[in-house]
Design a protein around this motif. Structure first.
Motif, PDB file in Angstrom:
ATOM      1  N   ARG A   1     122.043  11.425 104.841  1.00 50.71           N
ATOM      2  CA  ARG A   1     120.619  11.099 105.011  1.00 50.71           C
ATOM      3  C   ARG A   1     120.408   9.655 105.485  1.00 50.71           C
ATOM      4  O   ARG A   1     119.781   8.834 104.802  1.00 50.71           O
ATOM      5  CB  ARG A   1     119.861  11.339 103.702  1.00 50.71           C
TER       6      ARG A   1
ATOM      7  N   GLY B   1     113.183   8.663 108.564  1.00 48.17           N
ATOM      8  CA  GLY B   1     114.093   7.850 109.358  1.00 48.17           C
ATOM      9  C   GLY B   1     113.688   7.827 110.827  1.00 48.17           C
ATOM     10  O   GLY B   1     112.636   8.346 111.209  1.00 48.17           O
ATOM     11  N   LYS B   2     114.537   7.215 111.637  1.00 49.39           N
ATOM     12  CA  LYS B   2     114.216   7.148 113.058  1.00 49.39           C
ATOM     13  C   LYS B   2     115.477   7.306 113.899  1.00 49.39           C
ATOM     14  O   LYS B   2     116.603   7.181 113.399  1.00 49.39           O
ATOM     15  CB  LYS B   2     113.526   5.831 113.389  1.00 49.39           C
TER      16      LYS B   2
ATOM     17  N   ASP C   1     119.057   6.297 107.463  1.00 50.94           N
ATOM     18  CA  ASP C   1     117.720   5.827 107.823  1.00 50.94           C
ATOM     19  C   ASP C   1     117.549   5.769 109.340  1.00 50.94           C
ATOM     20  O   ASP C   1     116.428   5.862 109.847  1.00 50.94           O
ATOM     21  CB  ASP C   1     117.479   4.432 107.225  1.00 50.94           C
ATOM     22  N   VAL C   2     118.675   5.583 110.033  1.00 54.40           N
ATOM     23  CA  VAL C   2     118.638   5.485 111.500  1.00 54.40           C
ATOM     24  C   VAL C   2     119.842   6.225 112.064  1.00 54.40           C
ATOM     25  O   VAL C   2     120.967   6.076 111.569  1.00 54.40           O
ATOM     26  CB  VAL C   2     118.685   4.010 111.975  1.00 54.40           C
TER      27      VAL C   2
ATOM     28  N   TRP D   1     112.729  12.878 106.868  1.00 54.36           N
ATOM     29  CA  TRP D   1     112.773  12.080 105.635  1.00 54.36           C
ATOM     30  C   TRP D   1     112.414  10.609 105.874  1.00 54.36           C
ATOM     31  O   TRP D   1     112.735   9.727 105.107  1.00 54.36           O
ATOM     32  CB  TRP D   1     114.120  12.203 104.924  1.00 54.36           C
TER      33      TRP D   1
ATOM     34  N   ARG E   1     122.450   2.805  98.687  1.00 47.21           N
ATOM     35  CA  ARG E   1     121.053   3.139  98.423  1.00 47.21           C
ATOM     36  C   ARG E   1     120.587   2.509  97.114  1.00 47.21           C
ATOM     37  O   ARG E   1     119.447   2.043  97.010  1.00 47.21           O
ATOM     38  CB  ARG E   1     120.877   4.651  98.353  1.00 47.21           C
TER      39      ARG E   1
ATOM     40  N   VAL F   1     116.401  13.670 110.395  1.00 48.66           N
ATOM     41  CA  VAL F   1     116.272  12.263 110.024  1.00 48.66           C
ATOM     42  C   VAL F   1     114.799  11.843 110.027  1.00 48.66           C
ATOM     43  O   VAL F   1     114.338  11.145 109.115  1.00 48.66           O
ATOM     44  CB  VAL F   1     117.091  11.365 110.978  1.00 48.66           C
TER      45      VAL F   1
ATOM     46  N   GLY G   1     120.223  -1.998 110.735  1.00 48.65           N
ATOM     47  CA  GLY G   1     120.234  -1.749 109.294  1.00 48.65           C
ATOM     48  C   GLY G   1     121.211  -2.643 108.570  1.00 48.65           C
ATOM     49  O   GLY G   1     121.691  -3.641 109.122  1.00 48.65           O
TER      50      GLY G   1
ATOM     51  N   ARG H   1     119.675  -0.349 103.982  1.00 53.21           N
ATOM     52  CA  ARG H   1     119.278   0.570 105.058  1.00 53.21           C
ATOM     53  C   ARG H   1     120.538   1.056 105.770  1.00 53.21           C
ATOM     54  O   ARG H   1     121.352   0.253 106.244  1.00 53.21           O
ATOM     55  CB  ARG H   1     118.356  -0.167 106.026  1.00 53.21           C
TER      56      ARG H   1
END
Length: 491
Positions: free
Chosen positions: A439, A465-466, A441-442, A463, A350, A460, A381, A355
């Motif tokens: 946490r 994300g997907k 992102d995907v 925050w 991070r 997810v 990512g 990602r």
């Protein structure tokens, strides 16, 4: 390739934050005037820099302390200052980065400052403010008293000598003697030709020119200079001499023995502070009990990062770990992480703006369907975490005869895949706790899942994300592989 890579990573991530180091030497304040160059002055043949902004950074020994703090260590900094406005600026700079300081103000001596004027990415001029006269004996006594007070609490000592009047022979010997009594390594960055004042230190770390002056050998005759350097190890009761050889790398010299760590090729913008970075990394490595050979290899990588920056800018821990990523990718064991290790690794990613993608499963008997899902997941990512069910968890899900392959072996095989950046094992019924802790992102799932049935999907998305559903490869599953094996068929 760094020797003992796994041990090195463990020390960087887990041990360095607990280490406390004492930096004693010539503290300075580096000021910068930044601007653009568009023309030559009509008054003289010099470029005109249109100043846009100014900044300041700790310099000299204070830059060593900054490097240590950025690498995650606890730092105590001691040196002379001037009891002036620049001292207050320097104190504020180091305090901002969590560095404790004990400056000794000296009457008639300003805080040493170096003001650099930078046009674009090119340093145009440097202005130095300093008084190189002899300070009062009482000032030296106060400095030594503070150093000896803090020394027993530390894991390593750095003597950062810029020949500005702090590291006099008597002070060096008193500190080195006290450190040896406590079994604390002492590393010296020298700026004087007489290394006898550093006698008894763990190592002295000159650059090519400094060693040339100290040995009185021509810098162009590298062999003769290194041979003389080996002799200095015995003469000055050092464990070894650590010599930075510019583009050739770093050499570790012992009597009759040499180790050379080749330099890391990088585009060079500014070499300011590269030596400070090297000694900071070496001191943390030795404080952590790492051997000098992998230590200098790591220091080379750190120096390669810092010379790609403009100005005296320390290397940060996340940058150093990111630079090790290609080596980590070739070592599966360094990608199998506990939950705490994974959290630290994700923090590094991070910090580098990467990602993070997360997927999970049993992954019992890896097959082409697994490989396809993992490769597709990685494309979503920069880093892919694979969380696998523990053996007990797999048995609960798949029955008492599963898994076929144990959790440690499954993790190691997955970690060997180029598409995978980290593997961790979870024993809970679902990976929910891991998802919340990392946490991502995907989140990726394969097969017949939809967003409503994916564990952690709601969190997810909360925050930013997907969730991605990747189709599985028809005809490939672990259950089918087991059935074929029992039937004695291959299709």
């Amino acid at each position: 390739m760094i020797e003992q890579l796994h041990d090195v990573i463990q020390k960087i991530e887990q041990e360095w934050p607990a280490k406390r180091l004492l930096v004693l030497g010539d503290v300075m304040l580096d000021k910068y005037i930044w601007g653009d160059v568009g023309r030559i002055s009509p008054e003289a043949p010099v470029p005109v820099v249109r100043a846009t902004h100014q900044s300041q950074q700790p310099g000299g020994a204070a830059n060593v302390a900054m490097n240590l703090a950025k690498l995650g260590a606890q730092v105590w900094l001691i040196g002379f200052t001037g009891g002036d406005a620049d001292e207050k600026l320097l104190e504020a700079c180091v305090k901002e980065h969590g560095i404790e300081s004990a400056f000794v103000p000296c009457s008639g001596f300003p805080t040493i400052t170096k003001t650099r004027i930078v046009g674009g990415r090119q340093q145009m001029l440097r202005l130095d403010s300093e008084n190189l006269g002899q300070r009062a004996q009482g000032d030296h006594s106060r400095l030594l008293e503070r150093a000896l007070e803090e020394l027993p609490k530390c894991d390593a000592v750095v003597l950062s000598d810029y020949a500005k009047g702090v590291l006099m022979p008597e002070l060096c010997q008193a500190v080195i003697h006290a450190a040896r009594q406590h079994g604390i390594p002492v590393l010296v960055d020298p700026k004087t030709a007489d290394f006898s004042r550093y006698k008894g230190a763990t190592t002295v770390c000159p650059n090519l020119n400094e060693l040339s002056v100290a040995t009185r050998e021509d810098a162009r005759n590298l062999e003769a200079m290194l041979t003389s350097g080996e002799q200095m190890v015995s003469a000055f009761d050092l464990e070894y001499l650590t010599v930075t050889l510019s583009e050739k790398g770093i050499a570790v010299l012992r009597p009759g023995n040499r180790f050379l760590a080749p330099a890391q090729a990088r585009q060079v913008f500014d070499v300011s502070g590269a030596g400070d970075t090297v000694i900071a990394v070496l001191s943390l490595c030795l404080a952590s009990g790492l051997a000098i050979e992998p230590s200098v290899q790591l220091a080379n990588i750190a120096a390669g990062i810092v010379v790609g920056k403009v100005g005296t800018v320390p290397v940060e821990k996340h940058e150093l770990l990111a630079a090790l990523a290609p080596d980590i990718a070739l070592h599966a064991e360094d990608k199998v992480l506990t939950r705490d290790e994974l959290a630290r690794r994700v923090a590094v990613w991070r910090a580098n703006g990467e990602r993070v993608v997360f997927t999970n499963g049993c992954f019992d008997l890896i097959h082409v369907g697994h490989i396809t899902v993992l490769e597709q997941s990685r494309r979503l990512g920069d880093r892919l975490i694979v969380a696998i069910n523990s053996d007990e968890s797999v048995s609960c899900l798949k029955g008492p005869n599963r898994p076929v392959v144990g959790e440690n072996e499954r993790a190691r095989v997955l970690a060997a895949l180029a598409s995978v950046d980290a593997v961790t094992i979870f024993g809970e019924a679902t990976p929910f706790e891991l998802i919340v802790a990392t946490r991502p992102d995907v989140i990726v799932k394969g097969g017949d899942y939809n967003e409503d049935t994916v564990v952690g999907a709601k969190e997810v998305k909360s925050w930013g994300g997907k969730v991605a559903i990747v189709p599985t490869v028809e005809g490939h599953s672990t259950t089918r592989l087991i059935q074929r094996s029992l039937a004695g068929t291959s299709s």
